[in-house]
Design a protein around this motif. Sequence first.
Motif: not given
Length: 366
Positions: A318-324
Amino acid sequence: MIPVSAPSITELEIANVNEAVRSGWVSSKGEFVGEFEKTFASFCGARFASTTANGTVALHLALLSLGIGVGDEIIVPTFTFVGTVSPILYLGAVPVFVDCDINHWCIDPDQIERKITARTKAIIVVHLYGHPTEMQAVRKVAKKHNLFVIEDAAEAHGALYRNKTVGALSDVSIFSFYGNKIITTGEGGMVLANNKKIIDKVNVLKNHGMSPSRRYWHPELGYNYRMTNLQAALGMGQMSRIGPLLAKKRTISEWYHRELDENLVIFQKEMPWARSVYWMVSVILRPIKNAAQREKLMVELMRRGIESRPFFYPVHLFPPFRKYARNERFPVVESIYHRGICLPSGADITEMEVLQVCRELNSLLA
Ligand SMILES: Cc1ncc(COP(=O)(O)O)c(C=O)c1O
């Protein structure tokens, strides 16, 4: 239409809610709230409990009560409902995703240790679809690295791990009582702990941070995350039926295991150390290769009067979590999530209905 999940409500629950309404105690004060907390804690074998508005805020409060804050790293399975991970971001903490086990689909404990850094503070485990996590292995890593363990038992009221009820196997645990859960309060949640200080903290935080000894004095920033007496009244009605509700869930799963062709589906495997509550009977569809094929099958099932539900997407997509996720791969969950569905599993479903679901699914997959 056979729904994927519907709450089981009887006259008992209706009488309880009526009593709460008539009493005038319609908000978060009232006798049902404390009674529900005591009854649920005792059912799980935990010492202390605090009701909340839902499971997501229960987890937010649980993390706050352990002092989790900005920059802290929290180990969490990526194969879960998004509500397991959102509260980590509310706090400015960092989710560190871990893949799931190929058999039971909960977090793979063998992959936790290599994700631990000097900033790691806690491990959240999720008893997914009603199946408990391998807690001994998780607790061993946690102890070695001095980490908190938090159980997200939102889907697993009454599940057993080595004969112990989930929810009392960690520092703090949370439950959800959403309408599709093992028992419901409409919306609702609970925090459990054996350490009184944790529940005292939760009680202050969920009540606007108000001092317990000085009314309308707020020494810290709080929230309004309370459950109402009406919800607790419904919850008490459900608690008086939890034994039969859990027994029926097992029977439903036995019907599915008997009727579905295991050349066509893979069940979530109940491990020798586990007693699942089969919140949702969930299967991987062997002949299905991608999400488009699964979608087509689910539409066809619906046309034949059967509702189903896709597996959760891994949260790291999901976009809000992708970077992690730092471009990491999670091969097990990535190989199953787009090929899985949850089948009708509400406690009021009949054997005839399950037979119909199995007949249609077997024929569509054959
Ligand atoms: C695993 C899991 N965690 C957390 C939640 C959040 O609970 P709620 O919907 O009550 O906020 C849910 C369910 O909805 C869930 O399934």
